[in-house]
Design an enzyme around this catalytic site. Sequence first.
Site, mmCIF file in Angstrom:
data_model
loop_
_atom_site.group_PDB
_atom_site.id
_atom_site.type_symbol
_atom_site.label_atom_id
_atom_site.label_comp_id
_atom_site.label_asym_id
_atom_site.label_seq_id
_atom_site.Cartn_x
_atom_site.Cartn_y
_atom_site.Cartn_z
ATOM 1 N N SER A 139 0.412 -6.186 -0.454
ATOM 2 C CA SER A 139 -0.631 -6.955 -0.773
ATOM 3 C C SER A 139 -0.800 -6.400 -2.288
ATOM 4 C CB SER A 139 -1.757 -6.907 0.158
ATOM 5 O OG SER A 139 -3.237 -6.841 -0.553
ATOM 6 N N TYR B 34 -7.538 -1.128 4.473
ATOM 7 C CA TYR B 34 -6.643 -2.135 4.517
ATOM 8 C C TYR B 34 -5.610 -1.949 3.259
ATOM 9 C CZ TYR B 34 -4.763 -6.920 3.437
ATOM 10 O OH TYR B 34 -3.749 -7.972 3.424
#
Length: 253
Positions: free
Chosen positions: A145, A158
Site C-alpha cells: 500500500s 496498517y
Amino acid sequence: MDAFNLTDKVALVTGGNNGIGLGMAEGLAGAGADVVIWGRNAERNESAAESVGRHGTRVLALRVDVADEAQVVEAFGETVEAMGHVDAVFANAGVGAAGTRFDEMTTDEWRRIFGVNMEGVFWTFREAVRHMKPRGSGSLVVTSSLSADLGFSRGEHYAATKAGVRALIQGLAVEYGKYGIRANAISPGWVVTGMTDAFIEGDQFESVVKPRIPLGRWGHPDDFAGIAVYLASDASAWHTGDTITVDGGFLQR
Ligand code: NAP
C-alpha cells in the site's frame, strides 16, 4: 504475447472473493489460469467462484481465515491436492485500520491488523515456498500500500504491515531466487473496494484526494488484472524483489 499466457498455471489469491483480489482473480482466469480463492465469507466465495468460473478455467473457493496458522496450512494442502500444484500465490487478504488515534490504540487493535496483514502473509508464503522450492519455480506476490511510502495518521499499524511485507518479499527474492522463486509486491493507490467504499466517494475524498490523482479517477479492482497476469506469467521471468506501484500517479504529485 505467449509469455502472458497462463494456460496450465495455477494461481492462488487470498482475499480473492472481493475488491482488488477479485480483480486479480478475474484477470488470471481470463489469461487461462486455474484459480483458487481464499476468503472467510462463504457467500462472497461462492459468488466470486461463479464469476471467475465464467472464463472457463478451473476455480476453487475455500473458506480460510489467513490469521489462523492451522487453517492456512490445511488450506494450502487442500489447494495442492485439488489443483495438482500452485505456480503463483497472491497474498492479498488484508484488513484496514479502524481510524484509532495512536495514543488510544489497544493491543487487540494492533494485533487485529498484524494477524491478517503480516502473519497471514507469513504463513501463506511459508507454505507456498515449501511447495515451490522442490518444484524449482514459483511467483510470490503481496499486496502492499502507499501507506508504506506516506505517513498514515491513525493507521500506523496498517502502514507498518504494508512496509513490512515489502521487506519480506525483498528477503524472499534473495533467499529463494536460486530455486526459481520470484517475490514482488504490488502497491495500490486509492481503489474503490469493500475496504474504502464507505469513505472514498464522500465529499472530503472527492475534493481533497481525487484532484491529486494525475489520471483523474479512483482505481477499480479490474485495474489489477494486468499486473497480476504479468507477475504470474513468464513475461516477468527476470523480475523479482520489486514493489510495483499502481496508483494512477498519486505518489508523484
Ligand atoms: P476488500 O474489498 O475489503 O477485500 C479484502 C479481502 O480480504 C476480502 O476478500 C476478504 O474476504 C479478505 N480477507 C480479509 N480478512 C481475511 C482473513 N482473515 N482471511 C482471509 N481473507 C480475508 O478490500 P481491498 O481493498 O480489495 O483489499 C485487498 C488488499 O489491498 C488488502 O491487503 C488491502 O490492504 C490492500 N490495499 C487496498 C487499497 C484500497 O484503496 N482499496 C489500497 C492499498 C492496498 P473475507 O472478508 O470473506 O474474508
